[in-house]
Design a protein around this motif. Structure first.
Motif, PDB file in Angstrom:
ATOM      1  N   ALA A  83      -6.232  11.529  -4.500  1.00  0.00           N
ATOM      2  CA  ALA A  83      -6.265  11.105  -3.096  1.00  0.00           C
ATOM      3  C   ALA A  83      -7.402  10.126  -2.837  1.00  0.00           C
ATOM      4  CB  ALA A  83      -6.392  12.330  -2.185  1.00  0.00           C
TER       5      ALA A  83
ATOM      6  N   SER B 126       0.762   3.832  -3.068  1.00  0.00           N
ATOM      7  CA  SER B 126       0.246   5.180  -2.788  1.00  0.00           C
ATOM      8  C   SER B 126       1.275   6.249  -3.144  1.00  0.00           C
ATOM      9  CB  SER B 126      -0.115   5.321  -1.308  1.00  0.00           C
ATOM     10  OG  SER B 126      -1.009   4.291  -0.952  1.00  0.00           O
ATOM     11  N   ARG B 127       2.531   5.912  -3.000  1.00  0.00           N
ATOM     12  CA  ARG B 127       3.589   6.873  -3.306  1.00  0.00           C
ATOM     13  C   ARG B 127       3.764   7.039  -4.817  1.00  0.00           C
ATOM     14  NH1 ARG B 127       9.122   7.034  -3.749  1.00  0.00           N
ATOM     15  NH2 ARG B 127       9.553   4.838  -3.363  1.00  0.00           N
TER      16      ARG B 127
ATOM     17  N   SER C  74       0.833  -1.204   0.000  1.00  0.00           N
ATOM     18  CA  SER C  74       0.000   0.000   0.000  1.00  0.00           C
ATOM     19  C   SER C  74       0.869   1.255   0.000  1.00  0.00           C
ATOM     20  CB  SER C  74      -0.923  -0.009   1.217  1.00  0.00           C
ATOM     21  OG  SER C  74      -1.561   1.246   1.353  1.00  0.00           O
ATOM     22  N   ALA C  75       1.956   1.219   0.763  1.00  0.00           N
ATOM     23  CA  ALA C  75       2.840   2.394   0.854  1.00  0.00           C
ATOM     24  C   ALA C  75       3.470   2.713  -0.494  1.00  0.00           C
ATOM     25  CB  ALA C  75       3.924   2.158   1.912  1.00  0.00           C
TER      26      ALA C  75
ATOM     27  N   PHE D 148       1.544   6.081  -7.406  1.00  0.00           N
ATOM     28  CA  PHE D 148       0.379   6.371  -8.249  1.00  0.00           C
ATOM     29  C   PHE D 148       0.316   7.850  -8.658  1.00  0.00           C
ATOM     30  CE2 PHE D 148      -4.095   7.467  -8.958  1.00  0.00           C
ATOM     31  CZ  PHE D 148      -4.369   6.618 -10.021  1.00  0.00           C
TER      32      PHE D 148
ATOM     33  N   VAL E  75      -6.427   6.729  -4.239  1.00  0.00           N
ATOM     34  CA  VAL E  75      -5.432   6.083  -3.373  1.00  0.00           C
ATOM     35  C   VAL E  75      -6.123   5.508  -2.132  1.00  0.00           C
ATOM     36  CG1 VAL E  75      -3.444   6.529  -1.867  1.00  0.00           C
ATOM     37  CG2 VAL E  75      -3.460   7.418  -4.214  1.00  0.00           C
ATOM     38  N   ALA E  76      -7.004   6.293  -1.525  1.00  0.00           N
ATOM     39  CA  ALA E  76      -7.677   5.846  -0.298  1.00  0.00           C
ATOM     40  C   ALA E  76      -8.586   4.646  -0.560  1.00  0.00           C
ATOM     41  CB  ALA E  76      -8.476   7.002   0.313  1.00  0.00           C
TER      42      ALA E  76
ATOM     43  N   GLU F  15      -8.635   2.537  -3.454  1.00  0.00           N
ATOM     44  CA  GLU F  15      -8.127   1.395  -4.230  1.00  0.00           C
ATOM     45  C   GLU F  15      -6.762   0.883  -3.777  1.00  0.00           C
ATOM     46  OE1 GLU F  15      -9.972   0.247  -6.883  1.00  0.00           O
ATOM     47  OE2 GLU F  15     -11.510   1.813  -6.739  1.00  0.00           O
ATOM     48  N   LEU F  16      -6.007   1.727  -3.120  1.00  0.00           N
ATOM     49  CA  LEU F  16      -4.618   1.340  -2.811  1.00  0.00           C
ATOM     50  C   LEU F  16      -4.361   1.262  -1.307  1.00  0.00           C
ATOM     51  CD1 LEU F  16      -2.831   3.570  -5.519  1.00  0.00           C
ATOM     52  CD2 LEU F  16      -3.604   1.193  -5.748  1.00  0.00           C
ATOM     53  N   SER F  17      -5.429   1.084  -0.552  1.00  0.00           N
ATOM     54  CA  SER F  17      -5.305   1.012   0.905  1.00  0.00           C
ATOM     55  C   SER F  17      -4.666  -0.314   1.328  1.00  0.00           C
ATOM     56  CB  SER F  17      -6.698   1.099   1.538  1.00  0.00           C
ATOM     57  OG  SER F  17      -7.434  -0.052   1.144  1.00  0.00           O
ATOM     58  N   GLU F  18      -4.267  -0.347   2.587  1.00  0.00           N
ATOM     59  CA  GLU F  18      -3.739  -1.588   3.143  1.00  0.00           C
ATOM     60  C   GLU F  18      -4.789  -2.689   3.035  1.00  0.00           C
ATOM     61  OE1 GLU F  18      -1.778  -0.998   6.876  1.00  0.00           O
ATOM     62  OE2 GLU F  18      -1.656  -3.167   7.251  1.00  0.00           O
TER      63      GLU F  18
END
Ligand code: 6GU
Length: 464
Positions: free
Chosen positions: A297, A280-281, A276-277, A283, A300-301, A303-306
């Motif tokens: 944002a 998120s960085r 996820s980190a 994308f 990311v929140a 689709e790319l969350s933990e």
């Protein structure tokens, strides 16, 4: 070239008479003189050595005897410039560059072969101060021989074969290891095509010269990476093409100007936070300029969350490959590797794609989906992106053998990405709309067919 060898074992150099060396000596390219050091002694025992000053084991060769011998051969040759080569395990490692310099520039070479614990240091010191003499203390490598004779023969053979008129085909010199490319030479094969159940690599019998050339280059790079990583780190940046860099990256090297180690591995179930980190960085780096920050944002929140990556990692049909870079060339510390990029591939059953992604229809049932392929911009042009993609293809095929194709969607305005995927065998075959935080984006869809273009062998068995 005139060569004088001084040794207490002059018979040792009978070997210079055989093979090419003998030919060159006969042809006048080379004059060699072999001298017995003991001929310059004056005592009845013909003494050449004494106990070391300051004590300790072994014996040291006397400077007075050596001085007389070297003076005489230098005087007799009457050359404007002499190289005095002194074999010693504490010398400078001998290189092709060094012997080429000798072959091209030395008119007169004197090799002073020491035995025991070496020659009194003042001999080297004295001749360094003499005009017209250059002293070359050299070593063959990090191991100890009984004396300088074997090393002298190595130096002389390596030098003489570079003399004009010595080798039949001068072209055969150029392609060799260390020359020009700075890489080890590719392996050689000849008939029979099958020997003890071992085949000549088929590409060498294909008659396709470009393919042969590419294969040999790949072999050189992989062999050098495996056996002589020091040579890889020494490569000049302009010595490498992008395709070379991809091969080296797949084998753990980002050579200069990056000078980093790299590795690839499948993300493990417990690594949702890591995934996820990095996702998120990276994308936002890849988004088109028109996308507002809040839309990015939101994506990311959502689709790319933990949480999202927990689900991906729990799905047996999903493959995530991480590319990790170490802080330097020699870094061995486990903890210091940083994530530089990742791919996420869905190899699950048909229907895994949203219907508007007419990819399944375009590509058929054995098509995987390259959902994500991101690399930190910092590694642009390092070959890492191409290596990461091909290594991911290879892993995909190893884990899901039924897969024959892979498809992706990317923003139609992203020329860089489109060129990259085209270069790696993806062909345009459709369009889709891709939502980022409620904003519509126009994507092109492209597919790579592994039956039309195989995953390169250099990418196989690389990911850990
Ligand atoms: Cl040049 N001399 C000796 N004695 N040992 C060696 C060497 C030379 N190179 C490697 N080992």
């Amino acid at each position: 070239m005139r060569i004088d060898i001084i040794s207490i074992f002059p018979q040792f150099f009978d070997c210079l008479d055989v093979s090419l060396m003998g030919k060159a000596r006969g042809s006048g390219i080379l004059q060699t003189h072999i001298w017995d050091l003991r001929d310059w002694t004056q005592d009845v025992h013909r003494t050449v050595d004494r106990a070391p000053a300051g004590g300790g084991a072994g014996m040291v060769m006397k400077p007075d005897v050596w001085g007389k011998a070297i003076d005489q051969v230098i005087d007799q040759a009457g050359a404007a410039k002499t190289v005095l080569a002194i074999p010693t395990p504490s010398g400078i490692p001998l290189t092709q560059r060094q012997v080429r310099d000798l072959a091209e520039n030395a008119e007169h070479l004197v090799v002073a072969c020491g035995r025991y614990e070496g020659i009194d240091q003042r001999v080297s010191q004295y001749y360094q101060q003499q005009p017209g003499v250059a002293v070359l203390p050299f070593s063959l490598g990090d191991y100890v021989l009984n004396g300088g004779e074997v090393a002298a023969v190595a130096l002389i053979e390596a030098t003489c074969r570079l003399l004009d008129g010595f080798v039949g085909n001068p072209g055969s010199l150029v392609e060799e290891s260390y020359e020009l490319s700075g890489l080890l030479e590719y392996p050689a094969y000849t008939q029979p095509a099958t020997w003890r159940d071992l085949e000549i690599p088929p590409v060498l019998l294909s008659g396709d010269h470009q393919k042969v050339k590419d294969w040999r280059r790949q072999q050189s790079l992989m062999l050098t990476a495996a056996r002589r990583p020091d040579l890889i780190w020494d490569l000049a940046p302009d010595a490498l093409e992008k395709s070379d860099r991809e091969i080296l990256a797949a084998h753990g090297f980002l050579p200069a100007p990056y000078s980093r180690q790299v590795r690839f591995r499948r993300a493990q179930p417990g690594e949702a936070a890591t995934c996820s980190a990095i996702a998120s960085r990276l994308f936002p780096q890849a988004c088109p300029d028109y996308l507002p920050e809040d839309a990015i944002a939101r994506f990311v929140a959502e689709e790319l969350s933990e949480q999202a990556f927990k689900a991906y990692l729990a799905d047996p049909g999903t493959l995530i490959i991480l590319a990790e870079v170490a802080p330097g060339e020699k870094n061995k510390e486990e903890t210091s590797w940083e994530t530089a990029g990742y791919t996420l591939i869905n190899a699950g059953a048909p229907g895994f794609l949203p219907p508007e992604e007419n990819l399944v229809q375009a590509a058929g049932e054995n098509c995987a989906y390259l959902s994500k392929c991101y690399l930190d911009q910092r590694w642009r042009s390092s070959g890492l992106a191409g290596a990461m993609l091909e290594v991911s293809h290879a892993q995909l095929q190893a884990l899901f053998p039924h897969i024959t194709k892979i498809g992706l969607g990317t923003n139609q305005a992203n020329r860089r990405a489109l060129k990259f995927y085209r270069h790696h065998g993806y062909r345009k075959c459709g369009r889709r709309t891709f939502m980022v935080g409620g904003i519509e984006n126009q994507d092109l869809i492209a597919v790579r067919d592994f039956t039309a273009r195989q995953v390169p062998s250099w990418a196989q068995n690389v990911a850990q």
